[in-house]
Scaffold this active site. Structure first.
Site, PDB file in Angstrom:
ATOM      1  N   SER A 142       6.460   3.555 -20.209  1.00 40.53           N
ATOM      2  CA  SER A 142       5.342   4.032 -19.451  1.00 40.53           C
ATOM      3  C   SER A 142       4.008   3.767 -20.449  1.00 40.53           C
ATOM      4  O   SER A 142       4.076   3.542 -21.706  1.00 40.53           O
ATOM      5  CB  SER A 142       5.286   5.586 -19.348  1.00 40.53           C
ATOM      6  OG  SER A 142       3.994   6.042 -18.663  1.00 40.53           O
ATOM      7  N   TYR A 155       7.000  14.173 -21.749  1.00 39.41           N
ATOM      8  CA  TYR A 155       7.080  12.814 -20.885  1.00 39.41           C
ATOM      9  C   TYR A 155       6.776  11.586 -21.851  1.00 39.41           C
ATOM     10  O   TYR A 155       7.325  10.668 -22.080  1.00 39.41           O
ATOM     11  CB  TYR A 155       6.314  12.966 -19.761  1.00 39.41           C
ATOM     12  CG  TYR A 155       6.389  11.596 -18.949  1.00 39.41           C
ATOM     13  CD1 TYR A 155       7.500  11.338 -18.073  1.00 39.41           C
ATOM     14  CD2 TYR A 155       5.606  10.615 -19.000  1.00 39.41           C
ATOM     15  CE1 TYR A 155       7.653  10.091 -17.291  1.00 39.41           C
ATOM     16  CE2 TYR A 155       5.413   9.412 -18.106  1.00 39.41           C
ATOM     17  CZ  TYR A 155       6.663   9.245 -17.372  1.00 39.41           C
ATOM     18  OH  TYR A 155       6.774   8.062 -16.672  1.00 39.41           O
TER      19      TYR A 155
END
Length: 251
Positions: A142, A155
């Protein structure tokens, strides 16, 4: 000839969003696709949609946080195909919380799916990938592995671990003809981030940080995955490719 003709591709989290777009794209390019998703109903629907368009797909209900289910998934691939040419570790979840209030259960849940799930799939698929002779593993990291925002520590940490794992596996798997790379999507217009992009104020802020001035589409990520999975990327391993409209290079 299609770019993935006669290839066998496994996509985790392949029932929706980015994973579904990758599965559909790979099928159009000739791959036989296995969709692994913990939502059995959506997985079956995604596979059926590919078949109706003359593609080849099957669904296998799988929670990548459960090692027994991951082993069962690989057993299914071995039974049906006998090998695996492409593995896309896409399954992932997020957790929004101030770090001060992030409890162990929430941290563990993110880590078990995002990191442990990727580790288990890459490890348990090794024998199948080795049989390919020129396999490709694509891990989905990401933008947030390197560009951070508040309340997304679990995350971000998990995606940073995936990026580091990619580089390590690239070295370990290279002698067996297995390439390992990762994609780092930015804000992609899927249900997962809709709660951010659907807010006009947040949307304006995010687009202001994006040089291409639009949110990505799942197809943008699928196109990048197709390149890394194809023979066109035969000399690329241990690399990370940003699919973020240039957001990673802004201040």
């Amino acid at each position: 000839m299609r770019r993935l003709e006669d290839k066998v591709a496994l996509i985790t989290g392949g029932a929706a969003g980015i994973g579904k777009a990758i599965a559909e794209t790979f099928a159009r390019e000739g791959a036989e696709v296995v969709i692994a998703d913990r939502n059995a109903e959506e997985g079956e629907a995604a596979a059926a949609a590919i078949v109706t368009k003359n593609g080849a797909a099957l669904a296998q209900p799988t929670d990548v946080a459960d090692i027994a289910q991951v082993k069962a998934l690989m057993d299914k691939v071995a039974e049906v195909y006998g090998r695996l040419d492409i593995l896309v570790n896409n399954a992932g979840i997020g957790e929004r919380s101030d770090f001060r209030h992030l409890d162990d259960e929430a941290w563990d849940r993110v880590w078990q799916v995002n990191v442990d799930g990727t580790v288990r799939c890459a490890r348990e698929a090794f024998d199948l990938l080795r049989k390919s002779g020129k396999a490709s593993v694509i891990n989905i990291s990401s933008l947030m592995a390197n560009k951070h925002t508040r309340q997304m520590s679990a995350y971000s940490a998990s995606k940073g671990a995936i990026s580091a794992l990619t580089r390590s596996l690239a070295v370990e798997y290279a002698p067996y003809g297995i390439r390992v790379n990762h994609l780092a999507p930015g804000y992609i217009d899927t249900e997962m981030i809709g709660r951010f992009t659907g807010n006009p104020l947040i949307s304006k802020l995010l687009l202001g940080q994006t040089p291409l001035k639009r949110f990505g589409a799942a197809q943008d990520v699928a196109n990048a995955a197709l390149f890394l999975a194809s023979d066109e990327a035969a000399y690329i391993t241990g690399a990370g490719l940003s699919v973020d409209g240039g957001m990673a290079v802004t201040l």
